[in-house]
Scaffold this motif. Structure first.
Motif, PDB file in Angstrom:
ATOM      1  N   UNK A 181      79.977  14.206  47.223  1.00 32.27           N
ATOM      2  CA  UNK A 181      79.849  13.669  45.863  1.00 32.27           C
ATOM      3  C   UNK A 181      81.182  13.087  45.401  1.00 32.27           C
ATOM      4  N   UNK A 182      82.262  13.766  45.723  1.00 35.81           N
ATOM      5  CA  UNK A 182      83.595  13.300  45.356  1.00 35.81           C
ATOM      6  C   UNK A 182      83.868  11.928  45.956  1.00 35.81           C
ATOM      7  N   UNK A 183      83.508  11.742  47.236  1.00 30.53           N
ATOM      8  CA  UNK A 183      83.724  10.452  47.894  1.00 30.53           C
ATOM      9  C   UNK A 183      82.881   9.358  47.251  1.00 30.53           C
ATOM     10  N   UNK A 184      81.629   9.658  46.955  1.00 28.73           N
ATOM     11  CA  UNK A 184      80.748   8.656  46.344  1.00 28.73           C
ATOM     12  C   UNK A 184      81.249   8.263  44.960  1.00 28.73           C
ATOM     13  N   UNK A 185      81.663   9.256  44.166  1.00 22.61           N
ATOM     14  CA  UNK A 185      82.165   8.977  42.818  1.00 22.61           C
ATOM     15  C   UNK A 185      83.462   8.174  42.870  1.00 22.61           C
ATOM     16  N   UNK A 186      84.383   8.561  43.779  1.00 21.79           N
ATOM     17  CA  UNK A 186      85.648   7.834  43.915  1.00 21.79           C
ATOM     18  C   UNK A 186      85.401   6.389  44.338  1.00 21.79           C
ATOM     19  N   UNK A 187      84.455   6.187  45.256  1.00 22.62           N
ATOM     20  CA  UNK A 187      84.117   4.830  45.697  1.00 22.62           C
ATOM     21  C   UNK A 187      83.499   4.029  44.567  1.00 22.62           C
ATOM     22  N   UNK A 188      82.687   4.700  43.741  1.00 24.80           N
ATOM     23  CA  UNK A 188      82.068   4.029  42.594  1.00 24.80           C
ATOM     24  C   UNK A 188      83.120   3.598  41.586  1.00 24.80           C
ATOM     25  N   UNK A 189      84.118   4.450  41.348  1.00 29.02           N
ATOM     26  CA  UNK A 189      85.203   4.105  40.425  1.00 29.02           C
ATOM     27  C   UNK A 189      85.925   2.849  40.902  1.00 29.02           C
ATOM     28  N   UNK A 190      86.226   2.814  42.207  1.00 27.40           N
ATOM     29  CA  UNK A 190      86.886   1.623  42.753  1.00 27.40           C
ATOM     30  C   UNK A 190      85.998   0.385  42.603  1.00 27.40           C
ATOM     31  N   UNK A 191      84.709   0.524  42.931  1.00 27.22           N
ATOM     32  CA  UNK A 191      83.797  -0.616  42.856  1.00 27.22           C
ATOM     33  C   UNK A 191      83.682  -1.150  41.434  1.00 27.22           C
ATOM     34  N   UNK A 192      83.637  -0.251  40.451  1.00 24.81           N
ATOM     35  CA  UNK A 192      83.524  -0.681  39.050  1.00 24.81           C
ATOM     36  C   UNK A 192      84.769  -1.440  38.604  1.00 24.81           C
ATOM     37  N   UNK A 193      85.948  -0.919  38.978  1.00 16.48           N
ATOM     38  CA  UNK A 193      87.198  -1.598  38.611  1.00 16.48           C
ATOM     39  C   UNK A 193      87.279  -2.954  39.296  1.00 16.48           C
ATOM     40  N   UNK A 194      86.918  -2.966  40.589  1.00 19.65           N
ATOM     41  CA  UNK A 194      86.948  -4.212  41.351  1.00 19.65           C
ATOM     42  C   UNK A 194      85.990  -5.245  40.753  1.00 19.65           C
TER      43      UNK A 194
ATOM     44  N   UNK B 295      90.518   6.275  45.507  1.00 17.31           N
ATOM     45  CA  UNK B 295      91.157   6.358  44.197  1.00 17.31           C
ATOM     46  C   UNK B 295      92.489   5.615  44.192  1.00 17.31           C
ATOM     47  N   UNK B 296      93.200   5.648  45.312  1.00 22.72           N
ATOM     48  CA  UNK B 296      94.430   4.860  45.424  1.00 22.72           C
ATOM     49  C   UNK B 296      94.106   3.369  45.346  1.00 22.72           C
ATOM     50  N   UNK B 297      93.041   2.956  46.013  1.00 22.95           N
ATOM     51  CA  UNK B 297      92.589   1.571  45.912  1.00 22.95           C
ATOM     52  C   UNK B 297      92.253   1.231  44.461  1.00 22.95           C
ATOM     53  N   UNK B 298      91.608   2.168  43.776  1.00 20.57           N
ATOM     54  CA  UNK B 298      91.227   1.936  42.382  1.00 20.57           C
ATOM     55  C   UNK B 298      92.448   1.737  41.497  1.00 20.57           C
ATOM     56  N   UNK B 299      93.491   2.538  41.730  1.00 24.57           N
ATOM     57  CA  UNK B 299      94.727   2.410  40.943  1.00 24.57           C
ATOM     58  C   UNK B 299      95.356   1.042  41.169  1.00 24.57           C
ATOM     59  N   UNK B 300      95.458   0.632  42.427  1.00 27.05           N
ATOM     60  CA  UNK B 300      96.068  -0.668  42.724  1.00 27.05           C
ATOM     61  C   UNK B 300      95.184  -1.817  42.239  1.00 27.05           C
ATOM     62  N   UNK B 301      93.854  -1.631  42.302  1.00 24.46           N
ATOM     63  CA  UNK B 301      92.949  -2.664  41.775  1.00 24.46           C
ATOM     64  C   UNK B 301      93.125  -2.801  40.275  1.00 24.46           C
ATOM     65  N   UNK B 302      93.274  -1.677  39.582  1.00 20.73           N
ATOM     66  CA  UNK B 302      93.491  -1.703  38.138  1.00 20.73           C
ATOM     67  C   UNK B 302      94.809  -2.387  37.794  1.00 20.73           C
ATOM     68  N   UNK B 303      95.862  -2.043  38.539  1.00 20.72           N
ATOM     69  CA  UNK B 303      97.165  -2.672  38.300  1.00 20.72           C
ATOM     70  C   UNK B 303      97.104  -4.169  38.587  1.00 20.72           C
TER      71      UNK B 303
END
Length: 239
Positions: free
Chosen positions: A78-91, A164-172
């Motif tokens: 679940x953690x992996x799916x949620x983290x991937x979803x966070x990245x996808x939403x930011x992207x 989540x690291x991808x999500x941070x860099x995508x947000x930046x």
């Protein structure tokens, strides 16, 4: 005295002694929905706590999860799916060009369709990729005695932090408009090799080198198999 509506055992209190089902279910309302979300993500145990522990002491915490206590950390899949979803939403929100996985070729081909699915479903795709990485990790660290499923759990945690690291860099990148995704890829790769190496033997430099090679070979194997499946499908349907 009444019987449990779940297992039909006689009730003697507010909860069934056999299965734990409440004698009287609470009405579904906003509090119920919030509690269910908290339960799924283990917010009561601390999703931020999970992230912190996996960043600071990934090997120790995953070993503890596998052998001693599985309630301290968020459930790995679940953690992996949620983290991937966070990245996808930011992207998706910032319309950032995909750097994590891309394919340039005939858009009508099955291979292109497969990689389009990967880009749209990072959570599930990461689990599939994790199987390939787990297989190579098992080969490189076979003397440690962990089975393929235990290694896959390790990789779910590791890849979740990577996303989540991808999500941070995508947000930046979305905020600053600087091309930062390549650095996100490097950060995620370094973290993954470090976390896997920590899990097996944090005192040996060879652990980190083998972890890096296993991760790269697993990722490459995933891509090769995806391309091969796409080519086979195209050949079959073109006939």
């Amino acid at each position: 005295m009444s019987n449990c509506k779940n297992c039909n055992e006689p009730l003697s209190g507010k909860y069934c002694a056999a299965c734990g089902q409440p004698a009287q279910l609470k009405r579904v309302d906003s509090h119920y929905i919030i509690h269910e979300i908290e339960h799924i993500l283990h917010f009561e145990k601390g999703i931020l706590y999970t992230i912190r522990e996996l960043i600071l002491r990934p090997g120790q915490n995953v070993r503890h999860f596998l052998s001693e206590n599985r309630s301290r950390l968020v459930k790995p899949i679940i953690f992996l799916i949620v983290a991937s979803l966070i990245y996808s939403l930011i992207n998706h929100f910032f319309h950032i060009e995909e750097e994590y996985m891309s394919f340039d070729g005939n858009e009508a081909s099955a291979t292109a369709a497969i990689f389009a699915w990967v880009q749209a479903h990072y959570g599930y795709a990461n689990i599939i990729m994790g199987v390939f990485i787990a297989w190579w990790t098992k080969i490189f660290f076979r003397k440690y005695g962990y089975n393929i499923f235990e290694i896959l759990i390790l990789l779910c945690f590791v890849m979740a932090i990577g996303m989540l690291l991808f999500a941070v860099f995508a947000l930046l990148q979305g905020v600053t408009r600087f091309n930062l995704m390549q650095y996100g890829g490097i950060a995620a790769l370094i973290y993954s090799a470090w976390a896997i190496g920590q899990f097996f033997n944090p005192k040996k430099a060879a652990s980190y080198i083998k972890a890096l090679i296993a991760y790269l070979l697993g990722s490459l194997s995933f891509v090769i198999v995806a391309v091969a499946i796409g080519i086979i499908i195209d050949l079959i349907f073109k006939k």
